[in-house]
Design a protein around this motif. Structure first.
Motif, short mmCIF file in Angstrom:
data_model
loop_
_atom_site.label_atom_id
_atom_site.label_comp_id
_atom_site.label_asym_id
_atom_site.label_seq_id
_atom_site.Cartn_x
_atom_site.Cartn_y
_atom_site.Cartn_z
N GLY A 1 0.89 -1.18 -0.09
CA GLY A 1 -0.18 0.07 0.04
C GLY A 1 0.92 1.26 0.07
O GLY A 1 0.41 2.27 -0.91
N GLY A 2 2.09 1.33 0.67
CA GLY A 2 2.88 2.56 0.83
C GLY A 2 3.49 2.56 -0.41
O GLY A 2 3.81 3.78 -1.11
N MET A 3 3.82 1.46 -1.03
CA MET A 3 4.75 1.43 -2.31
C MET A 3 3.81 2.01 -3.44
O MET A 3 4.22 2.67 -4.23
N PHE B 1 -10.07 -9.43 2.53
CA PHE B 1 -10.42 -10.10 1.35
C PHE B 1 -9.33 -10.94 0.56
O PHE B 1 -9.53 -12.01 -0.10
N THR B 2 -7.80 -10.68 1.07
CA THR B 2 -6.89 -11.49 0.69
C THR B 2 -7.13 -13.07 1.16
O THR B 2 -7.05 -13.97 0.57
N VAL B 3 -7.50 -13.27 2.61
CA VAL B 3 -8.00 -14.37 3.22
C VAL B 3 -9.14 -15.03 2.40
O VAL B 3 -9.09 -16.16 2.35
N GLU B 4 -10.23 -14.11 2.10
CA GLU B 4 -11.30 -14.61 1.69
C GLU B 4 -11.19 -15.20 0.25
O GLU B 4 -11.73 -16.56 -0.19
N PHE B 5 -10.18 -14.49 -0.54
CA PHE B 5 -9.93 -15.16 -2.22
C PHE B 5 -9.04 -16.24 -1.94
O PHE B 5 -9.28 -17.10 -2.74
N ALA B 6 -8.14 -16.41 -0.89
CA ALA B 6 -7.26 -17.54 -0.89
C ALA B 6 -8.29 -18.90 -0.26
O ALA B 6 -7.97 -19.82 -1.24
N SER B 7 -9.27 -18.85 0.17
CA SER B 7 -10.32 -19.79 0.55
C SER B 7 -10.79 -19.97 -0.86
O SER B 7 -11.75 -21.30 -0.86
N LEU B 8 -11.37 -19.23 -1.72
CA LEU B 8 -11.79 -19.17 -3.19
C LEU B 8 -11.35 -19.75 -4.31
O LEU B 8 -11.64 -20.19 -5.17
N ILE B 9 -9.81 -19.97 -4.18
CA ILE B 9 -8.88 -20.17 -5.25
C ILE B 9 -9.16 -21.61 -5.94
O ILE B 9 -8.98 -21.47 -7.19
N LEU B 10 -9.55 -22.40 -5.17
CA LEU B 10 -9.72 -23.68 -5.77
C LEU B 10 -10.90 -23.74 -6.67
O LEU B 10 -10.97 -24.17 -7.79
N LEU C 1 -2.53 -7.64 -7.36
CA LEU C 1 -1.44 -7.26 -6.77
C LEU C 1 -1.26 -7.64 -5.18
O LEU C 1 -0.36 -8.28 -4.56
N PHE C 2 -2.64 -6.97 -4.46
CA PHE C 2 -2.54 -7.30 -3.26
C PHE C 2 -2.81 -8.72 -2.84
O PHE C 2 -2.20 -9.37 -1.84
#
Length: 466
Positions: A191-193, A211-220, A303-304
């Motif tokens: 975020g800072g970059m 959202f990073t955690v949520e999408f990680a659970s949806l990746i399959l 990116l995130f």
């Protein structure tokens, strides 16, 4: 009259049955050209082929078991759609040596409208002008060596914040969730970059982390939707779409709010080069390639998610392996103490002087790769390993299986960082056996940043872990 109507109805039923049979025959049973030149194939089920192998919580482990039994270069089929499963380092080397451009596409998009891995993003976009433009922009503003040097101060500030959070929890005798703390550090750094001070001022990190955690659970589910899109569209089915798009819409709404607030204070964000250039391109201001606002949001979403999930998960695995191997932990701490000392925090400039830390990270990536399966698509028919691969065939590289193959790795299931110090593993030519960030022109462009973030996070934790 009734008899005629009965006969007409009977004929109509026969036509429907015949049409249905013909549809199944044409789409599910027709033999492909060059069938005798295809790679070997394990036994399949009628109609669905090898579809049942995809419905597993660990697809990569199922594929690993199949490859161990039937071979490391296999031809699979889902209905009439062909797949090639590869877990051979020598075959992967041949593919990317001779056919890199031919497999530069990642194939179908699972959900076009999805903000992560959809048609507006960068990761799944076809190899062409848009992809080349975004890769160049990301590299020059964020991920390239010169860009990383310019943003080193931002990551240094976040490393200090990361350290203070750990110390604060220790003083309060609170437990530390290493994955959560690493994700917070990575997202604040990104975020800072990319957005400057407004990112941390608005407490965006915690929202993005969810959202990073949520999408990680949806990746399959996203992967399955991508692989099965063509056959399922023929029968009007789109599995998982509601669940994925619900998360996508909420994620997009958050990103839109962040961008709006950025635009309101645009003069205050020194160093946020990538955001400025993407927004300018979306407005058509002297841009090499005109993009949309949704493109901007999708690029930041990927990116995130990509950098955040990859770096935080690898950090968590590395710390878990170190805790389970106290001798390796102590050796790493001794190396850090000898280079950095005990009076200051590890810095990015220390990382090149810490070969054992780099070896620990590589070994963690080998055992727990962020991308266990690497999908591509053959744009043209070609020969690989003496077999014919048809145009449009999906290529699935099982990176997980390759990096645990006993034919190429000594004691493959053991955590042994020493193998990356050149002391144990033989150097072999004409193979690609270590590919945690992919391979070829579609390899992850953020691998250098990931190694910096992981190295810093692990180094700080090892310095002050008790």
């Amino acid at each position: 009259m009734a008899n005629v109507e009965y006969q007409n109805s009977f004929i109509l039923i026969l036509i429907c049955l015949f049409s249905t049979f013909y549809f199944f025959f044409v789409y599910f049973f027709k033999k492909p050209k060059n069938v005798f030149d295809l790679p070997p194939s394990p036994p399949s089920l009628p109609i669905i082929g090898h579809l049942h192998l995809f419905f597993s919580t660990s697809i990569h482990k199922s594929f690993q078991k199949i490859s161990s039994k039937y071979g490391s270069f296999l031809h699979l089929r889902i209905f009439s759609l062909p797949f090639v499963l590869v877990s051979s380092p020598s075959v992967v080397y041949e593919i990317f040596k001779d056919h890199d451009k031919n497999v530069s596409s990642r194939g179908a998009v699972g959900f076009d409208e999805c903000i992560v891995f959809g048609s507006s993003g960068f990761t799944i976009s076809p190899y062409g002008d848009y992809w080349k433009y975004i890769k160049k922009l990301i590299f020059t503003t964020t991920l390239g060596p010169q860009a990383l040097e310019r943003s080193r101060g931002v990551r240094g500030v976040e490393a200090e914040r990361f350290y203070r959070n750990l110390v604060d929890k220790a003083m309060k005798k609170e437990s530390v969730e290493m994955g959560e703390e690493a994700l917070r550090f990575v997202n604040n750094s990104l975020g800072g970059m990319s957005m400057g001070r407004c990112f941390t001022e608005e407490n965006n990190e915690s929202k993005l982390s969810k959202f990073t955690v949520e999408f990680a659970s949806l990746i399959l589910k996203i992967f399955l939707a991508q692989m099965l899109r063509s056959p399922l569209e023929k029968i009007g089915i789109s599995p998982f779409k509601k669940e994925v798009m619900d998360a996508s819409n909420r994620f997009e709404e958050l990103l839109e709010g962040i961008i709006v607030k950025y635009e309101e204070k645009v003069d205050e964000h020194e160093g946020a080069e990538i955001m400025d250039k993407l927004l300018a391109a979306s407005r058509g201001e002297n841009a090499e390639y005109k993009i949309t606002r949704k493109n901007v949001k999708a690029i930041f979403a990927e990116l995130f998610f990509g950098a955040g999930d990859t770096s935080s998960t690898t950090t968590q695995w590395a710390m878990a392996e170190l805790i389970n191997n106290p001798k390796i932990f102590e050796r790493l701490r001794e190396e850090i103490d000898s280079v950095v000392g005990k009076k200051r925090l590890i810095q990015e400039t220390d990382l090149p002087k810490l070969p054992y830390l780099r070896a620990v990270i590589k070994e963690s990536l080998r055992l727990h790769p962020p991308g266990v399966l690497l999908p591509r698509q053959f744009e043209q028919g070609c020969k690989v390993g003496g077999f014919y691969i048809r145009k449009g065939t999906t290529l699935i590289i099982n990176a997980y299986a390759m990096m645990r193959d006993p034919a190429y790795w000594r004691d493959p299931d053991e955590f042994k960082p020493e193998r990356f110090l050149g002391q144990e593993e033989e150097k072999r030519e004409n193979i690609l056996k270590f590919l945690p960030f992919g391979v070829g022109r579609r390899a992850c462009p953020g691998s250098n940043l990931a190694n910096i973030l992981i190295g810093t996070a692990v180094g700080v934790m090892v310095q002050f872990f008790d």
